[in-house]
Design an enzyme around this catalytic site. Structure first.
Site, PDB file in Angstrom:
ATOM      1  N   ASP A 160       9.310   7.602  -0.820  1.00 59.90           N
ATOM      2  CA  ASP A 160       8.648   7.383  -2.111  1.00 59.90           C
ATOM      3  C   ASP A 160       7.236   7.941  -2.030  1.00 59.90           C
ATOM      4  O   ASP A 160       6.421   7.479  -1.234  1.00 59.90           O
ATOM      5  CB  ASP A 160       8.618   5.877  -2.400  1.00 59.90           C
ATOM      6  CG  ASP A 160       8.112   5.549  -3.799  1.00 59.90           C
ATOM      7  OD1 ASP A 160       7.551   6.444  -4.460  1.00 59.90           O
ATOM      8  OD2 ASP A 160       8.268   4.395  -4.217  1.00 59.90           O
ATOM      9  N   GLU A 209      10.184   4.372 -12.227  1.00 59.87           N
ATOM     10  CA  GLU A 209       9.527   3.068 -12.246  1.00 59.87           C
ATOM     11  C   GLU A 209       8.298   3.085 -13.149  1.00 59.87           C
ATOM     12  O   GLU A 209       7.911   2.054 -13.675  1.00 59.87           O
ATOM     13  CB  GLU A 209       9.158   2.598 -10.830  1.00 59.87           C
ATOM     14  CG  GLU A 209       7.963   3.260 -10.228  1.00 59.87           C
ATOM     15  CD  GLU A 209       7.521   2.598  -8.918  1.00 59.87           C
ATOM     16  OE1 GLU A 209       8.294   2.685  -7.955  1.00 59.87           O
ATOM     17  OE2 GLU A 209       6.435   2.019  -8.865  1.00 59.87           O
ATOM     18  N   LYS A 250      13.521   2.200   2.537  1.00 57.03           N
ATOM     19  CA  LYS A 250      12.667   3.197   1.886  1.00 57.03           C
ATOM     20  C   LYS A 250      11.278   3.181   2.512  1.00 57.03           C
ATOM     21  O   LYS A 250      10.720   2.113   2.760  1.00 57.03           O
ATOM     22  CB  LYS A 250      12.566   2.905   0.388  1.00 57.03           C
ATOM     23  CG  LYS A 250      11.944   4.034  -0.413  1.00 57.03           C
ATOM     24  CD  LYS A 250      12.133   3.818  -1.915  1.00 57.03           C
ATOM     25  CE  LYS A 250      11.155   2.828  -2.466  1.00 57.03           C
ATOM     26  NZ  LYS A 250      11.342   2.586  -3.905  1.00 57.03           N
ATOM     27  N   SER A 263       0.826  -1.206   0.000  1.00 57.17           N
ATOM     28  CA  SER A 263       0.000   0.000   0.000  1.00 57.17           C
ATOM     29  C   SER A 263       0.859   1.253   0.000  1.00 57.17           C
ATOM     30  O   SER A 263       1.877   1.330   0.670  1.00 57.17           O
ATOM     31  CB  SER A 263      -0.912  -0.012   1.224  1.00 57.17           C
ATOM     32  OG  SER A 263      -0.134  -0.102   2.408  1.00 57.17           O
ATOM     33  N   GLU A 294      16.252  -2.390  -5.498  1.00 57.98           N
ATOM     34  CA  GLU A 294      15.171  -2.512  -4.516  1.00 57.98           C
ATOM     35  C   GLU A 294      14.896  -3.985  -4.214  1.00 57.98           C
ATOM     36  O   GLU A 294      15.012  -4.855  -5.083  1.00 57.98           O
ATOM     37  CB  GLU A 294      13.898  -1.847  -5.065  1.00 57.98           C
ATOM     38  CG  GLU A 294      12.786  -1.765  -4.026  1.00 57.98           C
ATOM     39  CD  GLU A 294      11.641  -0.859  -4.470  1.00 57.98           C
ATOM     40  OE1 GLU A 294      11.541  -0.558  -5.682  1.00 57.98           O
ATOM     41  OE2 GLU A 294      10.853  -0.440  -3.585  1.00 57.98           O
ATOM     42  N   LYS A 331       7.254   4.775   2.351  1.00 59.22           N
ATOM     43  CA  LYS A 331       6.238   5.437   1.545  1.00 59.22           C
ATOM     44  C   LYS A 331       5.769   6.697   2.269  1.00 59.22           C
ATOM     45  O   LYS A 331       5.597   6.692   3.493  1.00 59.22           O
ATOM     46  CB  LYS A 331       5.053   4.498   1.323  1.00 59.22           C
ATOM     47  CG  LYS A 331       5.440   3.222   0.586  1.00 59.22           C
ATOM     48  CD  LYS A 331       5.824   3.492  -0.862  1.00 59.22           C
ATOM     49  CE  LYS A 331       6.119   2.210  -1.612  1.00 59.22           C
ATOM     50  NZ  LYS A 331       6.385   2.445  -3.034  1.00 59.22           N
ATOM     51  N   GLU A 379      11.485   9.763  -4.153  1.00 57.61           N
ATOM     52  CA  GLU A 379      11.109   9.061  -5.381  1.00 57.61           C
ATOM     53  C   GLU A 379       9.701   9.448  -5.816  1.00 57.61           C
ATOM     54  O   GLU A 379       8.797   9.587  -4.995  1.00 57.61           O
ATOM     55  CB  GLU A 379      11.190   7.550  -5.097  1.00 57.61           C
ATOM     56  CG  GLU A 379      11.079   6.669  -6.312  1.00 57.61           C
ATOM     57  CD  GLU A 379      11.449   5.213  -5.976  1.00 57.61           C
ATOM     58  OE1 GLU A 379      12.376   5.005  -5.160  1.00 57.61           O
ATOM     59  OE2 GLU A 379      10.806   4.308  -6.520  1.00 57.61           O
ATOM     60  N   HIS A 401      13.954  -0.412  -9.792  1.00 57.45           N
ATOM     61  CA  HIS A 401      12.692  -0.667  -9.103  1.00 57.45           C
ATOM     62  C   HIS A 401      12.420  -2.163  -9.067  1.00 57.45           C
ATOM     63  O   HIS A 401      12.596  -2.847 -10.069  1.00 57.45           O
ATOM     64  CB  HIS A 401      11.559   0.037  -9.845  1.00 57.45           C
ATOM     65  CG  HIS A 401      10.191  -0.348  -9.369  1.00 57.45           C
ATOM     66  ND1 HIS A 401       9.253  -0.944 -10.181  1.00 57.45           N
ATOM     67  CD2 HIS A 401       9.608  -0.226  -8.156  1.00 57.45           C
ATOM     68  CE1 HIS A 401       8.144  -1.163  -9.484  1.00 57.45           C
ATOM     69  NE2 HIS A 401       8.320  -0.747  -8.259  1.00 57.45           N
ATOM     70  N   ALA A 402      11.969  -2.656  -7.924  1.00 56.52           N
ATOM     71  CA  ALA A 402      11.578  -4.064  -7.863  1.00 56.52           C
ATOM     72  C   ALA A 402      10.460  -4.224  -6.841  1.00 56.52           C
ATOM     73  O   ALA A 402       9.829  -3.252  -6.434  1.00 56.52           O
ATOM     74  CB  ALA A 402      12.777  -4.941  -7.550  1.00 56.52           C
ATOM     75  N   GLY A 403      10.224  -5.467  -6.427  1.00 55.90           N
ATOM     76  CA  GLY A 403       9.037  -5.755  -5.619  1.00 55.90           C
ATOM     77  C   GLY A 403       8.010  -6.407  -6.526  1.00 55.90           C
ATOM     78  O   GLY A 403       8.357  -7.125  -7.463  1.00 55.90           O
ATOM     79  N   ASN A 456       5.158   8.174  -4.676  1.00 53.84           N
ATOM     80  CA  ASN A 456       4.266   7.525  -5.646  1.00 53.84           C
ATOM     81  C   ASN A 456       3.370   8.507  -6.394  1.00 53.84           C
ATOM     82  O   ASN A 456       2.168   8.292  -6.527  1.00 53.84           O
ATOM     83  CB  ASN A 456       3.440   6.435  -4.961  1.00 53.84           C
ATOM     84  CG  ASN A 456       4.302   5.272  -4.527  1.00 53.84           C
ATOM     85  OD1 ASN A 456       4.827   5.270  -3.417  1.00 53.84           O
ATOM     86  ND2 ASN A 456       4.491   4.301  -5.407  1.00 53.84           N
ATOM     87  N   ASP A 493      12.592  -0.137 -14.545  1.00 54.38           N
ATOM     88  CA  ASP A 493      11.684  -1.239 -14.252  1.00 54.38           C
ATOM     89  C   ASP A 493      11.818  -2.246 -15.388  1.00 54.38           C
ATOM     90  O   ASP A 493      11.792  -1.872 -16.562  1.00 54.38           O
ATOM     91  CB  ASP A 493      10.249  -0.720 -14.145  1.00 54.38           C
ATOM     92  CG  ASP A 493       9.270  -1.811 -13.772  1.00 54.38           C
ATOM     93  OD1 ASP A 493       8.805  -1.804 -12.621  1.00 54.38           O
ATOM     94  OD2 ASP A 493       8.968  -2.664 -14.622  1.00 54.38           O
ATOM     95  N   TYR A 522      -1.385  -7.668  -6.151  1.00 54.90           N
ATOM     96  CA  TYR A 522      -0.226  -7.858  -7.023  1.00 54.90           C
ATOM     97  C   TYR A 522      -0.508  -8.969  -8.036  1.00 54.90           C
ATOM     98  O   TYR A 522      -0.915 -10.061  -7.669  1.00 54.90           O
ATOM     99  CB  TYR A 522       1.004  -8.203  -6.181  1.00 54.90           C
ATOM    100  CG  TYR A 522       1.687  -7.010  -5.575  1.00 54.90           C
ATOM    101  CD1 TYR A 522       1.117  -5.736  -5.628  1.00 54.90           C
ATOM    102  CD2 TYR A 522       2.922  -7.133  -4.954  1.00 54.90           C
ATOM    103  CE1 TYR A 522       1.764  -4.639  -5.081  1.00 54.90           C
ATOM    104  CE2 TYR A 522       3.573  -6.040  -4.404  1.00 54.90           C
ATOM    105  CZ  TYR A 522       2.989  -4.795  -4.468  1.00 54.90           C
ATOM    106  OH  TYR A 522       3.640  -3.706  -3.932  1.00 54.90           O
TER     107      TYR A 522
END
Lengths: 439, 439
Positions: B248, B301, B218, B23, B382, B220, B274, B351-353, B250, B324, B32
């Site tokens: 970040d 990203e 990092k 989130s 990441e 959010k 970010e 960027h990852a996750g 977003n 990304d 996801y």
């Protein structure tokens, strides 16, 4: 209580590649297509809203799937809630965080959202018994500002400044409506200029365009420099010095090659050079414009959203812009772009042609004239005389000018028979194409 | 002769919204998901290539339809033709003029093309018996330059300059490969920082991250300023002065609000901020960066393609960038972006996750270290410890560092059981979610 009962979608394609209609330096064989959407209601009078995304063939199925993905956000909702708060409706669709990931606010998903938003505007205008341009023109400045999502815009345009622009137009609306209805809105034509046409066909159609009353024509360029030079000179010789000639490179060049290519074309006296490079390249357009001044530079038909247009204007990258009725997030985002252009004092020459783009975008240009800028004689809407017969309320061009539509709505409704015959791949027209290919 | 026999697609989703994993300020409830693609061949050994587009739920069906639309461009082709000329393959897919209209080079269609290109690279690396990073690293400078589409880039980066960069790396490759295999590549973690987590959970996970060897975490931000200030200070108190803290947003802010928001956060000493605003807003990032210097600004990203990255670098809009693996046009376009970043001397923090993004992007960062920049200790990939169990060759993190993969391919292959159970909407996991909702 009237509610939305269905969001019907149709993959409609026209086999235009057979005659090279619509061919340009980047798009040699387009099959003009529409991912078409009908927002149905349970109103006893059959009230519906119509929208479309224009594509050029392959992928129209993906675009249609994107329209269908919006069903759950629309079906079962009260029509009144949507048409009385179109700004909220647009923000809700654009704000769906999961769908937003697929852009954000660009590409297939954004165009689908734009078409559904446009269908809602069509529905609203039909319900109000007004053509869309008039439906917008009759809104108060405050109501128009409510349509716009100012997110990411406020460093260039605030709601306060937008209100100023709209309020300045308010006292003149009545006169402008009368002017528009009497005079129409200037058109320019791309019909002579497709790259697949012979010199003779181009000259014949250019002469015809002048005879028909157009004051500007546009030629496609960018494939072979010598062809471009010859065609531009032939066109100039054909139409004389008083007709404006624009050219369109359809994103063909890098920054350096655009600058080199445009030098030999300078003597033709171009009205503008459209899409010299990637539609995403704000800094590239600015560099080209500086290098080839005073030749005017423009872009926008592939402009993905209001954030791109904001930057083009902030960077002084363009002399004029195109808007497209079916690429960005619907009427709402186009109102944002028109307000940005008004704020920066940049003229708008709406992109049209394709399938239904003339029908749609005329309303936006006319609303801009009445409610925003008050200007029309220094600009023009693109016109291509192509596929209009498939629309219930087709554009009318008289002496090179768009006649203001009078029928209620956004003019996007297609004839049921046209949809049926051109459904891909099973419509009768495509069965015929397949049979011809088998021979 | 081995040919491509099928392009199988799967709509795979994980119900992550239930626990608020992932989130952030713009994405409160992501599920996801992966639009997953398998490029099958008739090779007797079962050779296949695997790719995916990461999405966050709704619309994954549209993304899957876009993958399926590429079938006619792939099925029946010789594997040898594709894997030996991956640059041509990428140019052919991106150059399909009809599909290109749906972007161009952005959004759903571009991401689908990227995933199919990535599947072809996976296939090529498996066929060569090498992990993808090594497959790239073993290419000559000329071969790598051939992978890149320089269209729209040459005002910033020419093939000649790219060759210079790559040739400078050539003598060091052997040593760098040994270093990479011995040391791994630095990782940073976002696991503590999701916006839906309590302060206690964030602190516990931050402490854990430091204990696990991560040197950067990092968080959010962007929903409530006071929460952000409190969380950042708590995080700083928890990890001490030597651990880097990035934040970040977003895409939460306008340009003006980003500048205001970031001032009270300055004292935390941020490693970077970010996505402060729209990922499209090159000029906006440049304005924010100037106003909040020396706080570093980054984005990428959601960067749609190489033209956007070119401009971010040309405008001095960022201190570092994210790449990304599954948003742009595959390995080829990411090589273009890595070469641009190297040319401009800007660090890359991939960027990852998500689903499989760690698995994919590690290869690109490692190829960059060996074949392009020779740098890894001033940057990091990441890492989010999430959903890796669904992959056949999951990332391995040791003491806060990615271990260089050794299995052939691009690490994107998922376990058949994971695909089956998470198919949307009929997989057993989603049947369970539906039953729970009915209770």
């Amino acid at each position: 209580m009237v509610t939305i009962t269905a969001l019907d979608t149709f993959d409609v394609r026209f086999p235009t590649s057979i005659d090279h209609d619509g061919s340009d330096a980047m798009n040699p064989d387009p099959d003009y297509s529409a991912a078409y959407v009908v927002m149905r209601t349970d109103s006893p009078d059959g009230l519906s809203g119509y929208g479309l995304v224009f594509t050029i063939g392959r992928g129209n199925d993906v675009q249609t799937a994107a329209l269908a993905a919006l069903e759950p956000r629309v079906i079962g909702r009260r029509v009144e809630d949507i048409v009385e708060r179109l700004g909220d409706f647009a923000r809700q669709l654009n704000g769906d965080s999961q769908l937003r990931w697929l852009g954000p606010e660009k590409g297939v998903m954004h165009m689908a959202i734009g078409a559904v938003i446009n269908a809602a505007w069509d529905l609203a205008a039909r319900r109000a018994g007004k053509p869309l341009w008039r439906f917008i023109a009759d809104m108060t400045p405050e109501q128009i500002v409510d349509q716009v999502d100012f997110r990411y815009l406020t460093d260039a345009l605030t709601p306060h400044r937008a209100l100023e622009i709209l309020r300045a137009a308010e006292p003149h609306k009545k006169l402008r409506i009368a002017q528009l209805e009497a005079e129409g809105y200037p058109a320019y034509t791309t019909s002579p200029g497709w790259l697949g046409y012979t010199d003779e066909k181009m000259q014949r159609l250019a002469r015809q365009a002048v005879d028909d009353g157009f004051r500007t024509i546009k030629l496609k360029v960018g494939l072979h420099l010598e062809d471009d030079i010859r065609r531009c000179r032939l066109a100039r010789a054909t139409v004389g010095p008083d007709i404006a000639i624009a050219v369109d490179a359809n994103q063909r060049w890098d920054v350096g090659s655009a600058i080199e290519w445009l030098k030999p074309l300078e003597s033709v006296g171009l009205a503008w050079v459209e899409e010299p490079t990637s539609p995403d390249d704000v800094l590239g357009h600015a560099a080209i414009r500086r290098a080839v001044a005073p030749t005017p530079i423009s872009t926008g038909e592939h402009g993905q959203n209001r954030v791109l247009f904001k930057q083009l204007l902030q960077a002084g990258a363009v002399d004029l812009i195109q808007i497209d009725a079916a690429r960005v997030g619907g009427v709402n985002e186009n109102l944002a772009i028109l307000l940005l252009a008004a704020h920066f004092g940049v003229r708008v020459f709406p992109h049209a042609g394709g399938v239904g783009l003339c029908e749609l975008v005329q309303h936006l240009a006319m609303a801009d004239f009445v409610a925003i800028t008050g200007k029309k004689e220094d600009r023009a809407i693109e016109f291509v005389d192509h596929l209009h017969e498939h629309f219930v309320d087709p554009v009318r061009i008289v002496k090179g000018r768009y006649v203001a539509p009078t029928a209620p709505g956004f003019s996007a409704q297609m004839h049921p028979a046209s949809i049926r015959d051109h459904l891909y791949p099973d419509g009768i027209v495509w069965q015929g194409v397949a049979m011809a290919a088998d021979r």
